[in-house]
Design a protein around this motif. Sequence first.
Motif, PDB file in Angstrom:
ATOM      1  N   GLY A  10       0.802  -1.123   0.146  1.00 16.70           N
ATOM      2  CA  GLY A  10      -0.013   0.139  -0.042  1.00 16.70           C
ATOM      3  C   GLY A  10       0.961   1.103   0.066  1.00 16.70           C
ATOM      4  N   SER A  11       0.345   2.141   0.230  1.00 16.56           N
ATOM      5  CA  SER A  11       1.050   3.537   0.332  1.00 16.56           C
ATOM      6  C   SER A  11       2.271   3.631   1.292  1.00 16.56           C
ATOM      7  CB  SER A  11       0.108   4.909   0.483  1.00 16.56           C
ATOM      8  OG  SER A  11      -0.643   5.022  -0.516  1.00 16.56           O
ATOM      9  N   PHE A  12       1.751   3.206   2.465  1.00 15.97           N
ATOM     10  CA  PHE A  12       2.878   2.804   3.600  1.00 15.97           C
ATOM     11  C   PHE A  12       3.896   1.964   3.069  1.00 15.97           C
ATOM     12  CE2 PHE A  12       4.424   0.958   7.419  1.00 15.97           C
ATOM     13  CZ  PHE A  12       4.934   2.175   8.138  1.00 15.97           C
ATOM     14  N   GLY A  13       3.640   0.862   2.687  1.00 17.79           N
ATOM     15  CA  GLY A  13       4.826  -0.302   2.253  1.00 17.79           C
ATOM     16  C   GLY A  13       5.766   0.432   1.133  1.00 17.79           C
ATOM     17  N   GLN A  14       5.100   1.030   0.135  1.00 21.69           N
ATOM     18  CA  GLN A  14       5.630   1.499  -1.056  1.00 21.69           C
ATOM     19  C   GLN A  14       6.931   2.717  -0.562  1.00 21.69           C
ATOM     20  OE1 GLN A  14       3.569   2.456  -4.539  1.00 21.69           O
ATOM     21  NE2 GLN A  14       1.805   1.180  -4.044  1.00 21.69           N
ATOM     22  N   THR A  15       6.236   3.551   0.124  1.00 19.33           N
ATOM     23  CA  THR A  15       6.926   4.490   0.743  1.00 19.33           C
ATOM     24  C   THR A  15       8.225   3.967   1.512  1.00 19.33           C
ATOM     25  OG1 THR A  15       5.297   6.181   0.697  1.00 19.33           O
ATOM     26  CG2 THR A  15       7.198   6.723   2.140  1.00 19.33           C
ATOM     27  N   LEU A  16       7.964   2.936   2.444  1.00 22.15           N
ATOM     28  CA  LEU A  16       8.912   2.541   3.229  1.00 22.15           C
ATOM     29  C   LEU A  16       9.977   1.698   2.371  1.00 22.15           C
ATOM     30  CD1 LEU A  16       9.970   1.677   6.176  1.00 22.15           C
ATOM     31  CD2 LEU A  16       8.401  -0.226   6.046  1.00 22.15           C
ATOM     32  N   ALA A  17       9.575   0.944   1.522  1.00 24.58           N
ATOM     33  CA  ALA A  17      10.566   0.038   0.556  1.00 24.58           C
ATOM     34  C   ALA A  17      11.646   1.008  -0.223  1.00 24.58           C
ATOM     35  CB  ALA A  17       9.610  -0.621  -0.342  1.00 24.58           C
ATOM     36  N   LYS A  18      10.777   1.928  -0.684  1.00 29.24           N
ATOM     37  CA  LYS A  18      11.709   3.249  -1.528  1.00 29.24           C
ATOM     38  C   LYS A  18      12.623   3.892  -0.598  1.00 29.24           C
ATOM     39  CE  LYS A  18       7.901   3.971  -4.955  1.00 29.24           C
ATOM     40  NZ  LYS A  18       7.067   4.938  -5.371  1.00 29.24           N
ATOM     41  N   SER A  19      12.320   4.099   0.610  1.00 31.82           N
ATOM     42  CA  SER A  19      13.032   4.747   1.501  1.00 31.82           C
ATOM     43  C   SER A  19      14.415   4.204   1.928  1.00 31.82           C
ATOM     44  CB  SER A  19      12.351   5.355   2.643  1.00 31.82           C
ATOM     45  OG  SER A  19      13.267   6.031   3.523  1.00 31.82           O
ATOM     46  N   LEU A  20      14.047   2.750   2.130  1.00 32.06           N
ATOM     47  CA  LEU A  20      14.951   1.795   2.725  1.00 32.06           C
ATOM     48  C   LEU A  20      16.021   1.567   1.469  1.00 32.06           C
ATOM     49  CD1 LEU A  20      13.067  -0.579   4.849  1.00 32.06           C
ATOM     50  CD2 LEU A  20      14.750   0.897   5.479  1.00 32.06           C
ATOM     51  N   ALA A  21      15.443   1.414   0.479  1.00 31.45           N
ATOM     52  CA  ALA A  21      16.313   1.098  -1.159  1.00 31.45           C
ATOM     53  C   ALA A  21      17.083   2.236  -1.147  1.00 31.45           C
ATOM     54  CB  ALA A  21      15.446   0.660  -2.128  1.00 31.45           C
ATOM     55  N   SER A  22      16.646   3.430  -1.105  1.00 28.61           N
ATOM     56  CA  SER A  22      17.414   4.732  -1.739  1.00 28.61           C
ATOM     57  C   SER A  22      18.478   5.000  -0.633  1.00 28.61           C
ATOM     58  CB  SER A  22      16.521   5.907  -1.678  1.00 28.61           C
ATOM     59  OG  SER A  22      15.960   6.159  -0.113  1.00 28.61           O
ATOM     60  N   ASN A  23      18.406   4.364   0.564  1.00 26.32           N
ATOM     61  CA  ASN A  23      19.637   4.183   1.537  1.00 26.32           C
ATOM     62  C   ASN A  23      20.456   3.196   1.432  1.00 26.32           C
ATOM     63  OD1 ASN A  23      19.108   6.655   3.584  1.00 26.32           O
ATOM     64  ND2 ASN A  23      17.197   6.268   3.222  1.00 26.32           N
ATOM     65  N   GLY A  24      20.259   2.572   0.531  1.00 23.82           N
ATOM     66  CA  GLY A  24      21.317   1.536   0.099  1.00 23.82           C
ATOM     67  C   GLY A  24      21.253   0.123   0.673  1.00 23.82           C
ATOM     68  N   ARG A  25      19.770  -0.062   1.239  1.00 21.32           N
ATOM     69  CA  ARG A  25      19.557  -1.423   1.928  1.00 21.32           C
ATOM     70  C   ARG A  25      19.148  -2.327   1.231  1.00 21.32           C
ATOM     71  NH1 ARG A  25      21.828   1.663   4.967  1.00 21.32           N
ATOM     72  NH2 ARG A  25      21.591   1.994   7.229  1.00 21.32           N
ATOM     73  N   GLN A  26      19.447  -3.646   1.367  1.00 24.00           N
ATOM     74  CA  GLN A  26      18.788  -4.845   0.384  1.00 24.00           C
ATOM     75  C   GLN A  26      17.365  -4.935   0.900  1.00 24.00           C
ATOM     76  OE1 GLN A  26      20.921  -8.642   1.186  1.00 24.00           O
ATOM     77  NE2 GLN A  26      19.432  -9.528  -0.245  1.00 24.00           N
ATOM     78  N   VAL A  27      16.333  -4.820  -0.147  1.00 20.22           N
ATOM     79  CA  VAL A  27      15.085  -4.724   0.184  1.00 20.22           C
ATOM     80  C   VAL A  27      14.403  -5.698  -0.775  1.00 20.22           C
ATOM     81  CG1 VAL A  27      13.003  -3.328   0.139  1.00 20.22           C
ATOM     82  CG2 VAL A  27      14.975  -2.229   0.896  1.00 20.22           C
ATOM     83  N   MET A  28      13.435  -6.540  -0.299  1.00 18.58           N
ATOM     84  CA  MET A  28      12.688  -7.476  -0.799  1.00 18.58           C
ATOM     85  C   MET A  28      11.244  -7.274  -0.456  1.00 18.58           C
ATOM     86  SD  MET A  28      12.101 -11.575  -1.065  1.00 18.58           S
ATOM     87  CE  MET A  28      11.567 -11.951   0.590  1.00 18.58           C
ATOM     88  N   VAL A  29      10.246  -7.104  -1.638  1.00 18.95           N
ATOM     89  CA  VAL A  29       8.786  -6.784  -1.383  1.00 18.95           C
ATOM     90  C   VAL A  29       8.004  -8.097  -1.672  1.00 18.95           C
ATOM     91  CG1 VAL A  29       9.204  -4.149  -1.647  1.00 18.95           C
ATOM     92  CG2 VAL A  29       8.556  -5.522  -3.745  1.00 18.95           C
ATOM     93  N   ILE A  30       6.965  -8.119  -1.163  1.00 18.08           N
ATOM     94  CA  ILE A  30       5.937  -9.196  -1.718  1.00 18.08           C
ATOM     95  C   ILE A  30       4.701  -8.583  -1.506  1.00 18.08           C
ATOM     96  CG2 ILE A  30       5.021 -11.371  -0.880  1.00 18.08           C
ATOM     97  CD1 ILE A  30       7.642 -12.000   0.656  1.00 18.08           C
TER      98      ILE A  30
END
Length: 217
Positions: A10-30
């Motif tokens: 949802g909006s929260f999950g997308q924002t969180l994923a983008k923010s973590l990824a932009s900070n160089g973290r390994q991110v998987m989404v489901i």
Amino acid sequence: MKSFCIIGLGSFGQTLAKSLASNGRQVMVIDQNPQRVNAIADLVTSAVIGDPTNENVLKSSGVRNFDCCINCLYENLSDSILVTLMLKELGIPQVVARAGNERHRNVLEKLGADMVVFPEHDMGENLSQLLIRKNAVDYIELHDGYCMAEITIPHSWVGRSLVQLDLRKKLDLSVISVRHGDGKARYNPDPDTLFTSGDHVTVVGKRRDVDKISGKA
């Protein structure tokens, strides 16, 4: 480096994923919505289209390889509970779950979620605290009565330094940063730096002590 799995886009999950990824973290989404997953796939490490309430989907996705899983599902209480429970049973080191209301929060805490977030409630609480402090430009509630606030310095501070103000001794406040007129924040500021009109300072301390300098109405 800490890795993250975001469940629910949802909006929260997308924002969180983008923010973590932009900070160089390994991110998987489901997420079971292909459009949501495809919209973010190029921005994260890996993206899985599937029903996260299905234990086989979680296992096959490799969710156990991640340090922290954030369950962003909250609209359907049973789905939220089921996913949180499965993540705990799979032995995820840190499980964070989003709550939709206080009852939901209580249930997730009893299930053993390591952290429960309630964005709408927390945002409303922080905004209310910000609005009742005339000198505050940002405010974050922490825990056990502590908070962090960025405030416009009182007029009485102009021309004085942190050494002269001695905030730690007099008010039990820790100064995190000082922001002058150029907009740049100086972290761990030089205690001899003189304050000028319009400067901002970020402090951490007990709410009652922060209130003494934030102009609480």
